[in-house]
Design a protein around this motif. Structure first.
Motif, PDB file in Angstrom:
ATOM      1  N   THR A  83       0.821  -1.215   0.000  1.00  0.00           N
ATOM      2  CA  THR A  83       0.000   0.000   0.000  1.00  0.00           C
ATOM      3  C   THR A  83       0.852   1.261   0.000  1.00  0.00           C
ATOM      4  N   CYS A  84       2.174   1.110   0.201  1.00  0.00           N
ATOM      5  CA  CYS A  84       3.094   2.250   0.115  1.00  0.00           C
ATOM      6  C   CYS A  84       4.488   1.714  -0.130  1.00  0.00           C
ATOM      7  N   THR A  85       5.396   2.609  -0.484  1.00  0.00           N
ATOM      8  CA  THR A  85       6.800   2.251  -0.654  1.00  0.00           C
ATOM      9  C   THR A  85       7.678   3.296   0.018  1.00  0.00           C
ATOM     10  N   SER A  86       8.793   2.853   0.574  1.00  0.00           N
ATOM     11  CA  SER A  86       9.730   3.792   1.202  1.00  0.00           C
ATOM     12  C   SER A  86      10.734   4.323   0.191  1.00  0.00           C
ATOM     13  N   CYS A  87      10.495   4.063  -1.103  1.00  0.00           N
ATOM     14  CA  CYS A  87      11.339   4.578  -2.175  1.00  0.00           C
ATOM     15  C   CYS A  87      10.629   5.731  -2.878  1.00  0.00           C
ATOM     16  N   SER A  88      11.396   6.563  -3.565  1.00  0.00           N
ATOM     17  CA  SER A  88      10.826   7.817  -4.043  1.00  0.00           C
ATOM     18  C   SER A  88      10.017   7.706  -5.336  1.00  0.00           C
TER      19      SER A  88
END
Length: 345
Positions: free
Chosen positions: A71-76
């Motif tokens: 549901t999200c990513t810690s990459c840009s």
């Protein structure tokens, strides 16, 4: 000084001529799991920092797509739900206690990257490349390696003598005085770790028993996009490179370094720099990575023609998850996490 400026200029010119993705990933979680080497196991032999999609779990079933489950990513790049992880660097005090070395984003000729821990990612194409397929995974390096000459052109550490990560130091990755050993010199303000992955694929297997045999480095080393691929591994992939900036400035006083012969800066593998390694599980949404490579998308910018979109540091750094193998990993520790859960000093 003139040579440093010249080297930085040449690197910047090379980057401008060779479009590549270069972007930041903040830490998703720091824990002792490794779904490639030890799927299903909690409290693995050494500690990892993991970045990327929040579907990361202990098993990472190859039949499940991180791009669909995250549901999200810690990459840009918001389309990148892949997972990337490495060992952690610790400082060992002469009293025997350990603490994780803090990290900063990378700078240099291509601009500063902002991350909260984690690492910086490069996808470097050379000519026409084939993007990774759903279910693809691989490892670069080995946590058990003790040979400081093995894979030196693709895994290395650099003594960064500037206290500013934006002030470029040295030449291309894994050249010059870069070594597989972790530098132990008070002149080092930071230690830049580089892990370069194989760029040639056999075209058939998404993984292999050792997570490495289905890929190959081909005919060259270093961050050039890779050389010619062998007949056994004929499919050219984007070359993946990890860069990590470990800030060792606060540990420069040798009077606090170990006196028992052990090194002050150690990876969480309990071995020297030769044991540095990186793990990768592909998770880009749909065919977004292939489109980005074909469109020659560059750095960490929005690329409408490639269908990838940049998100701000406050957005990607907010993507975190709880430890699946809970233990103390921050502050001073009596020992590095291994075996039994770590104990606060």
């Amino acid at each position: 000084m003139q040579w440093t400026l010249l080297a930085a200029t040449l690197v910047a010119q090379h980057a401008a001529a060779q479009s590549m993705l270069r972007f930041a990933c903040s830490q998703l979680v720091v824990e002792r799991t490794d779904p490639l080497v030890d799927p299903g196991k909690k409290y693995t032999e050494h500690l990892h920092q993991i970045v990327g999609g929040n579907a990361f779990n202990v098993t990472m079933d190859p039949a499940q797509d991180p791009a669909q489950l995250s549901t999200c990513t810690s990459c840009s790049f918001q389309e990148d739900m892949s997972n990337y992880w490495t060992a952690v660097m610790f400082f060992k005090h002469k009293n025997g206690n350990y603490i994780r070395v803090p990290q900063v984003g990378n700078g240099g000729p291509q601009g500063k990257l902002v991350n909260k821990g984690g690492l910086d990612l490069y996808y470097i194409p050379q000519g026409k490349v084939t993007a990774f397929k759903k279910g693809f995974r691989m490892i670069a390096g080995s946590p058990n390696n003790k040979d400081t000459t093995r894979n030196k052109g693709n895994i290395c550490n650099r003594c960064w003598t500037s206290s500013n990560e934006n002030q470029f130091v040295g030449g291309a990755p894994c050249t010059g005085s870069d070594s597989m050993d972790v530098p132990a010199d008070p002149k080092c303000k930071m230690i830049r770790q580089t892990v370069i992955f194989p760029h040639c694929w056999d075209g058939k297997n998404l993984d292999s028993a050792d997570h490495a045999s289905h890929v190959s480095y081909g005919g060259s080393r270093g961050a050039s996009g890779g050389g010619a691929c062998p007949a056994s591994h004929p499919v050219r992939l984007p070359q993946i490179m990890y860069e990590l900036m470990w800030n060792v400035t606060e540990f420069a006083d040798k009077s606090i370094w170990p006196t028992d012969g052990s090194k002050p800066f150690q990876y969480s593998t309990h071995q020297d720099g030769a044991s540095a390694h990186g793990d990768y599980i592909f998770g880009w949404k749909g065919d977004s990575l292939q489109k980005a490579m074909d469109a020659k998308c560059n750095l960490d910018r929005d690329c409408p023609k490639g269908g990838i979109h940049y998100q701000r540091p406050d957005k990607y750094s907010a993507c975190t998850k709880p430890q699946q193998a809970p233990e103390q990993v921050d502050g001073w520790l009596k020992r590095m996490p291994a075996g039994a859960p770590a104990v606060k000093a």
